[in-house]
Design a protein around this motif. Structure first.
Motif, PDB file in Angstrom:
ATOM      1  N   ARG A   1      -1.030   3.262  -1.164  1.00 37.06           N
ATOM      2  CA  ARG A   1      -2.457   3.650  -1.595  1.00 37.06           C
ATOM      3  C   ARG A   1      -2.903   4.946  -1.841  1.00 37.06           C
ATOM      4  N   MET A   2      -4.200   5.166  -2.460  1.00 39.55           N
ATOM      5  CA  MET A   2      -4.594   6.540  -2.699  1.00 39.55           C
ATOM      6  C   MET A   2      -6.014   6.331  -2.353  1.00 39.55           C
ATOM      7  N   GLU A   3      -6.393   7.414  -1.546  1.00 40.84           N
ATOM      8  CA  GLU A   3      -7.971   7.494  -1.210  1.00 40.84           C
ATOM      9  C   GLU A   3      -8.298   9.019  -1.927  1.00 40.84           C
ATOM     10  N   LEU A   4      -9.452   8.870  -2.380  1.00 40.46           N
ATOM     11  CA  LEU A   4     -10.102   9.984  -3.109  1.00 40.46           C
ATOM     12  C   LEU A   4     -11.779  10.321  -2.621  1.00 40.46           C
ATOM     13  N   ALA A   5     -11.616  11.465  -2.382  1.00 39.88           N
ATOM     14  CA  ALA A   5     -12.880  11.688  -1.559  1.00 39.88           C
ATOM     15  C   ALA A   5     -13.735  13.018  -2.042  1.00 39.88           C
ATOM     16  N   GLY A   6     -15.069  12.546  -2.585  1.00 42.73           N
ATOM     17  CA  GLY A   6     -15.694  13.663  -3.190  1.00 42.73           C
ATOM     18  C   GLY A   6     -17.197  13.904  -2.500  1.00 42.73           C
ATOM     19  N   GLU A   7     -17.837  14.755  -3.102  1.00 43.60           N
ATOM     20  CA  GLU A   7     -18.810  15.135  -2.299  1.00 43.60           C
ATOM     21  C   GLU A   7     -19.900  13.899  -2.282  1.00 43.60           C
ATOM     22  N   LEU A   8     -19.714  12.993  -3.345  1.00 48.19           N
ATOM     23  CA  LEU A   8     -20.781  12.040  -3.404  1.00 48.19           C
ATOM     24  C   LEU A   8     -20.178  10.652  -2.979  1.00 48.19           C
TER      25      LEU A   8
ATOM     26  N   GLY B   1      -5.524   0.229  -3.324  1.00 49.97           N
ATOM     27  CA  GLY B   1      -4.523  -0.448  -2.629  1.00 49.97           C
ATOM     28  C   GLY B   1      -4.964  -0.998  -1.321  1.00 49.97           C
ATOM     29  N   LEU B   2      -6.202  -1.190  -0.947  1.00 49.61           N
ATOM     30  CA  LEU B   2      -7.020  -1.605   0.108  1.00 49.61           C
ATOM     31  C   LEU B   2      -7.419  -3.068  -0.060  1.00 49.61           C
ATOM     32  N   ASP B   3      -6.642  -4.231   0.209  1.00 54.03           N
ATOM     33  CA  ASP B   3      -6.754  -5.593   0.246  1.00 54.03           C
ATOM     34  C   ASP B   3      -6.360  -6.308   1.107  1.00 54.03           C
ATOM     35  N   ASP B   4      -6.711  -7.649   1.142  1.00 55.33           N
ATOM     36  CA  ASP B   4      -5.922  -8.587   2.193  1.00 55.33           C
ATOM     37  C   ASP B   4      -4.592  -8.869   2.467  1.00 55.33           C
ATOM     38  N   ARG B   5      -3.795  -7.744   1.758  1.00 55.59           N
ATOM     39  CA  ARG B   5      -2.509  -7.820   1.894  1.00 55.59           C
ATOM     40  C   ARG B   5      -1.922  -6.664   1.981  1.00 55.59           C
ATOM     41  N   THR B   6      -2.731  -5.692   2.239  1.00 56.55           N
ATOM     42  CA  THR B   6      -2.346  -4.190   2.749  1.00 56.55           C
ATOM     43  C   THR B   6      -1.663  -4.455   4.175  1.00 56.55           C
ATOM     44  N   PRO B   7      -0.509  -3.949   4.493  1.00 58.88           N
ATOM     45  CA  PRO B   7      -0.020  -4.005   5.863  1.00 58.88           C
ATOM     46  C   PRO B   7      -0.394  -3.057   6.835  1.00 58.88           C
TER      47      PRO B   7
END
Length: 340
Positions: free
Chosen positions: A236-243, A249-255
């Motif tokens: 997975r990769m999470e990206l957070a910005g000011e907006l 990688g988040l779906d119905d098969r993510t463990p």
């Protein structure tokens, strides 16, 4: 087009299957250190097996795909370059910087094509994240969290040849971090744990690693990896910005399972490995290679990209060993940022 495939193990078999179906590929020549394995695959695909690497070059091919053990990559890249042949090579070019730089110098001198196998650049989730970042949808990006978790470690014999967790696994996260954000890593602080199976310690490796990376625009990133994620294969990769904030990688098969009363349930069929998770991306990167060879598009991932990802991995290994922050300026092979 006639393509030589050197190495018919797991990923070589996947690539051979893909290329044998490609409309621009007329035939394949396959070879492997285990001739029987190459012969069996060639027979199954209706292609030709060669007794060794020499025959790949003697019999004549238009391009080469290298999926051998990493220790052979640099030499084969150089040989193909001297033969004037375009190359697709699985990462990395070599397990060390001198070997990488020498191979790149041969490609540069020959003026040939080298496309590296960083398949995440062809995954729909990562390409969507790149578009979101570049469009300004997130505003100023301030935090990135990347992770790669294998369900089980590789076989013990592979570990001493892998280069370690940072070079073998997290190198994908380092490459995709640069590609998605368009920025360079300037310094790292990394650590690891070897509290898992003894075979990892015996190989001088760690089973779990973590790095904090600072990008050249001040964005902070974390990258973690483990070889012991019993729930399944998790990337997975999470990206957070000011907006806004997004996740790849988040779906119905993510463990992963939520402990919240109204959270989503655990995946019924979690991902088990990278070949399954990134199947379409592996096909897309080879289609891109054929287009590059045909002159229909620029190279989407040349050898300099692999060098930059390796430099980050080298900095992390140095940081882990010496337990200190490491600037990328300490690592040889630096080039100008490639995304400006």
């Amino acid at each position: 087009m006639r393509i030589g495939i050197i190495g018919t193990g797991r990923i070589g078999t996947i690539h051979a299957n893909t290329l044998s179906r490609h409309r621009e590929v007329g035939s394949l020549i396959l070879t492997d250190t285990d001739p029987a394995r190459a012969q069996e695959l060639a027979h199954r695909l209706g292609e030709t097996a060669a007794p060794g690497v020499d025959e790949i070059f003697k019999w004549g091919v238009d391009a080469v795909v290298i999926t051998t053990a990493t220790s052979a990559h640099a030499e084969l890249i150089g040989r193909a370059a001297r033969s004037g042949l375009p190359v697709f090579c699985e990462k990395p070019i070599a397990l060390d910087l001198p070997g990488t730089l020498h191979a790149l110098a041969e490609v540069e001198a020959a003026g040939t094509i080298l496309q590296m196998g960083f398949q995440r650049r062809f995954d729909a989730g990562y390409t969507g994240a790149r578009a979101a970042v570049r469009s300004g949808r997130l505003g100023r990006l301030h935090t990135v969290r990347a992770l790669t978790s294998d369900q089980a470690p590789p076989r013990a014999a592979y570990l001493p040849l892998s280069g370690g967790l940072f070079r073998d696994t997290l190198i994908h996260d380092f490459d995709i971090l640069r590609w998605v954000t368009g920025h360079e890593v300037v310094d790292v602080y990394a650590t690891g744990s070897d509290a898992g199976p003894a075979m990892l310690r015996e190989a001088g490796d760690v089973d779990t690693g973590a790095a904090v990376l600072t990008l050249d625009d001040g964005t902070l990133a974390t990258a973690t990896a483990t070889r012991l994620n019993g729930a399944g294969y998790d990337v997975r990769m999470e990206l957070a910005g000011e907006l806004d904030q997004i996740v790849v990688g988040l779906d119905d098969r993510t463990p992963i399972a939520s402990t919240e009363p109204t959270g989503p349930p655990a995946a019924d069929k979690p991902w088990t490995g990278f070949l399954e998770r990134f199947g379409p991306a592996y096909e897309a990167e080879l289609s891109a290679f054929i287009e590059v060879v045909c002159g229909e598009r620029p190279n989407p991932c040349d050898g300099r990209e692999a060098l930059q990802a390796l430099r980050i991995a080298e900095a992390c290994e140095l940081s882990r060993r010496e337990r200190r922050p490491v600037g990328l300026a300490e690592i040889p092979g630096g080039t100008e940022a490639l995304f400006r």
